[in-house]
Design an enzyme around this catalytic site. Structure first.
Site, mmCIF file in Angstrom:
data_model
loop_
_atom_site.group_PDB
_atom_site.id
_atom_site.type_symbol
_atom_site.label_atom_id
_atom_site.label_comp_id
_atom_site.label_asym_id
_atom_site.label_seq_id
_atom_site.Cartn_x
_atom_site.Cartn_y
_atom_site.Cartn_z
ATOM 1 N N ARG A 68 0.862 -1.180 0.000
ATOM 2 C CA ARG A 68 0.000 0.000 0.000
ATOM 3 C C ARG A 68 0.895 1.225 0.000
ATOM 4 O O ARG A 68 1.991 1.205 0.568
ATOM 5 C CB ARG A 68 -0.925 0.024 1.231
ATOM 6 N N GLU A 86 -4.106 7.896 -4.694
ATOM 7 C CA GLU A 86 -4.441 7.219 -5.953
ATOM 8 C C GLU A 86 -5.775 7.735 -6.484
ATOM 9 O O GLU A 86 -6.731 7.838 -5.717
ATOM 10 C CB GLU A 86 -4.509 5.700 -5.740
ATOM 11 N N HIS A 93 -1.672 0.760 -10.173
ATOM 12 C CA HIS A 93 -2.275 -0.199 -9.241
ATOM 13 C C HIS A 93 -2.955 -1.350 -10.002
ATOM 14 O O HIS A 93 -4.163 -1.557 -9.910
ATOM 15 C CB HIS A 93 -3.280 0.489 -8.311
#
Length: 325
Positions: A237, A266, A285
């Site tokens: 993360r 993000e 991601h």
């Protein structure tokens, strides 16, 4: 009374039909924020939620008086207030196992592409700047035979370590995990304290879950401790890393290169320097983003919510204690 499910992430038609056979379903795959009126309205009636990527807060739970279970289409569950869910008797489920190998593929993709400067050199060709044989200034680094330091050795970490040890003859170190005697026998892996691992590893790959203990686990001191020429890969993360400290280390040469699939914010802010740095491979991601795996994750979530709302044990509950109350 037929129970109602709010699905706020895209699933396929077969999965949607299966839910509609047993439940009333509000299908809102395009919702991008929790204040969307359609989302708030559906939430107020929902007994179950299926989705991911939206931050579920205690105040949102106050708007969901009927909520019994959440099936997240993800392994990580830092978007959910786990203690508060448990206190309220709301079951949370996730999707481990089905994305392990795909995410490990992404991790090793980052290892390979940063070491061999694949994105940087592909861009050189694309821009028509390949005029002669590549010289020393653009040489990459070997991967085979190097030392891979895994910070986290759960399912995904172990799968990356197997690729390194068995496919590339890498020495495996690991930390921030309980002892793994089976992996030590299988891969020759050796457990180390974080500081020692950072000093010895050529590649440092992070797969720990985000928690109070792991937030900002990597800062200026950790990057300074890494050996010269080391490459940092974050598949965990974004908040596991102090991003400003990482950027500074990449800019001043303390950190040789980084392969990143996750970030503090993000999508990345438009003014982030990371996508523009030659020594960074920045992915959006995509750890589990293949057709096969995302379909399997959605199916696991569908199975979890169906079982949970029928009073049966789901396949992958996170807060088991709710089941025992």
């Amino acid at each position: 009374m037929t129970k109602r499910i709010l699905v706020f992430r895209e699933i396929n038609q077969e999965q949607l039909d299966a839910l509609r056979e047993e439940f009333d379903v509000d299908y809102l795959p395009g919702v991008s924020h929790t204040e969307d009126p359609a989302f708030v309205d559906a939430l107020s009636r929902a007994h179950g939620l299926v989705g991911s990527s939206l931050k579920i807060t205690s105040s949102l739970l106050d708007r969901a008086p009927n909520l019994e279970a959440i099936a997240s289409i993800s392994v990580g569950y830092d978007n959910y207030p786990l203690d508060e869910l448990t206190r309220r008797g709301i079951l949370l489920c996730n999707t481990p196992d089905v994305l392990t190998e795909t995410t490990a593929d992404t991790g090793f993709l980052l290892i390979m592409s940063t070491a061999r400067r694949a994105v940087e050199l592909a861009e050189l060709v694309k821009q028509g700047n390949w005029k002669e044989s590549i010289g020393k200034p653009l040489y990459g680094s070997d991967v085979h035979g190097k030392t891979l330091g895994m910070v986290g050795m759960g399912r995904i970490g172990a799968a990356i370590a197997r690729r390194g040890a068995l496919g590339f003859g890498m020495k495996i170190l690991y930390t921030k995990a309980s002892p793994k005697p089976e992996l030590e026998r299988e891969l020759g892996a050796q457990r180390r304290e974080l500081e020692e691992l950072l000093e010895q590893a050529d590649f440092v790959c992070v797969t720990v879950p985000l928690s109070r203990e792991t937030e900002k686990l990597f800062g200026a001191a950790e990057f300074q401790r890494m050996k010269p020429g080391a490459i940092f890969v974050n598949l965990a993360r974004g908040k596991v890393v102090d991003e400003a400290a990482m950027i500074a280390a990449l800019q001043d040469g303390t950190l040789h290169a980084a392969g990143l699939d996750v970030y503090e914010q993000e999508p990345l802010a438009a003014d982030s320097p990371l996508p523009h740095m030659a020594n960074v491979v920045a992915l959006p991601h995509i750890g589990s983003a293949t057709h096969e795996t995302r379909t399997a994750m959605a199916q696991r979530a569908v199975d979890n919510i169906r079982l949970a709302l029928k009073g049966e044990r789901p396949l992958s509950p996170v807060n088991d204690e709710v089941l025992n109350d």
